[in-house]
Design a protein around this motif. Structure first.
Motif, short mmCIF file in Angstrom:
data_model
loop_
_atom_site.label_atom_id
_atom_site.label_comp_id
_atom_site.label_asym_id
_atom_site.label_seq_id
_atom_site.Cartn_x
_atom_site.Cartn_y
_atom_site.Cartn_z
N UNK A 69 0.89 -1.12 -0.19
CA UNK A 69 -0.03 -0.05 0.04
C UNK A 69 0.91 1.29 0.04
N UNK A 70 0.27 2.28 -0.45
CA UNK A 70 0.72 3.73 -0.57
C UNK A 70 0.00 4.73 0.49
N UNK A 71 0.87 5.60 1.11
CA UNK A 71 0.16 6.25 2.09
C UNK A 71 -0.05 7.65 1.45
N UNK A 72 -0.95 8.50 1.40
CA UNK A 72 -1.07 9.81 0.96
C UNK A 72 -1.79 10.62 2.01
N UNK A 73 -1.82 12.08 1.76
CA UNK A 73 -2.50 12.63 2.84
C UNK A 73 -3.29 13.76 2.02
N UNK A 114 -3.65 3.36 0.21
CA UNK A 114 -4.43 2.76 -1.06
C UNK A 114 -3.38 1.74 -1.51
N UNK A 115 -4.04 0.53 -2.10
CA UNK A 115 -3.31 -0.41 -2.53
C UNK A 115 -2.27 0.08 -3.73
N UNK A 116 -1.18 -0.44 -3.92
CA UNK A 116 -0.14 0.14 -4.72
C UNK A 116 -0.77 -0.06 -6.40
N UNK A 117 -1.60 -0.95 -6.53
CA UNK A 117 -2.08 -1.11 -7.81
C UNK A 117 -2.77 -0.08 -8.46
N UNK A 118 -3.22 0.69 -7.60
CA UNK A 118 -4.01 1.89 -7.87
C UNK A 118 -3.21 3.35 -7.62
N UNK A 119 -2.23 3.36 -7.23
CA UNK A 119 -1.44 4.34 -7.26
C UNK A 119 -0.96 5.43 -8.39
N UNK A 120 -1.08 4.73 -9.51
CA UNK A 120 -0.77 5.55 -10.89
C UNK A 120 -2.10 6.11 -11.39
N UNK A 121 -3.32 5.84 -10.55
CA UNK A 121 -4.52 6.50 -10.99
C UNK A 121 -4.65 7.78 -10.07
N UNK A 122 -3.79 7.94 -9.20
CA UNK A 122 -3.98 9.04 -8.05
C UNK A 122 -2.73 10.03 -8.83
N UNK A 123 -3.43 10.86 -9.21
CA UNK A 123 -2.42 12.07 -9.98
C UNK A 123 -2.72 13.50 -9.44
N UNK A 153 -10.47 9.99 -10.37
CA UNK A 153 -9.02 9.51 -11.13
C UNK A 153 -8.55 10.79 -12.08
N UNK A 154 -7.25 10.78 -11.45
CA UNK A 154 -6.30 11.53 -12.43
C UNK A 154 -6.27 11.19 -14.07
N UNK A 155 -6.23 12.30 -14.83
CA UNK A 155 -6.17 11.92 -16.05
C UNK A 155 -4.81 12.51 -16.69
N UNK A 156 -4.56 13.71 -16.38
CA UNK A 156 -3.27 14.43 -17.00
C UNK A 156 -2.12 14.75 -16.13
N UNK A 157 -2.40 14.75 -14.90
CA UNK A 157 -1.28 15.33 -13.83
C UNK A 157 -0.41 14.24 -13.68
N UNK A 158 0.53 14.67 -12.95
CA UNK A 158 1.76 13.88 -12.59
C UNK A 158 1.40 13.03 -11.51
N UNK A 159 1.86 11.55 -11.45
CA UNK A 159 1.22 10.57 -10.20
C UNK A 159 1.95 11.43 -8.78
#
Length: 181
Positions: free
Chosen positions: A42-46, A93-102, A124-130
């Motif tokens: 998992x990846x941690x965010x705030x 968030x589970x790591x497999x979804x981290x690329x969708x959080x931009x 879901x992020x579309x164009x921003x950076x992860x």
């Protein structure tokens, strides 16, 4: 001098059974305490929001409606002067979804159903950076049941005033043209 004793097959089976039972019990306790997925990375965010809106530790995190993680911590933020950042929410968030959080993703609190549990929803992020692990997902404010009730109360009060005015002087409204658009 001690003599070595051979372990019988029945003793070995009992030992293996006890070890398996303890392992299954620990996995069961792990899942029941909502500690998350045992083998998922998992990846941690705030994120920072205007208010916690009933969000609690262990609440689900959803990405466009799909369960992808859990809320780890909800509390007051250090941003006392910024009303859009009063509540701090740490979530995994589970790591497999981290690329969708931009960087163009948004986090907001919503409820499941009409009077359901509060949930942290992510777009879901579309164009921003992860967003990097430990990074900040921009917070947003969305309509809540509290706002719907407040708006309904305000509308009801305005309708009462209008009806009272119509009763007082109905001729005033008889030939009035009303346009809603």
């Amino acid at each position: 001098m001690r003599t070595s004793r051979q372990i019988s097959w029945s003793e070995l089976r009992v030992g293996l059974f006890v070890i398996m039972a303890l392992g299954m019990a620990s996995v069961f306790v792990f899942y029941m305490t909502q500690a998350g997925s045992l083998f998922a990375r998992e990846v941690t965010y705030v994120t920072y929001l205007p208010d916690g809106a009933g969000l609690e530790k262990g609440a689900p995190v959803r990405l466009v409606g799909f369960g992808v993680g859990t809320v780890e911590e909800v509390g007051l933020s250090e941003f006392r002067e910024d009303p859009t950042r009063h509540a701090k929410v740490v979530f995994r968030v589970r790591r497999e979804y981290a690329g969708d959080i931009r960087s163009d993703s948004q986090a907001f609190v919503t409820t499941e159903g009409l009077l359901g549990q509060s949930v942290l929803e992510l777009t879901r992020g579309m164009k921003g950076e992860p967003v990097a692990a430990g990074g900040e997902v921009p917070g947003a404010t969305r309509g809540s049941m509290k706002q719907v009730v407040e708006n309904a109360e305000r509308l009801t009060a305005e309708l009462r005033l209008l009806v009272a005015d119509i009763r007082k002087d109905p001729k005033k409204y008889l030939n009035a043209k009303i346009s809603l658009f």
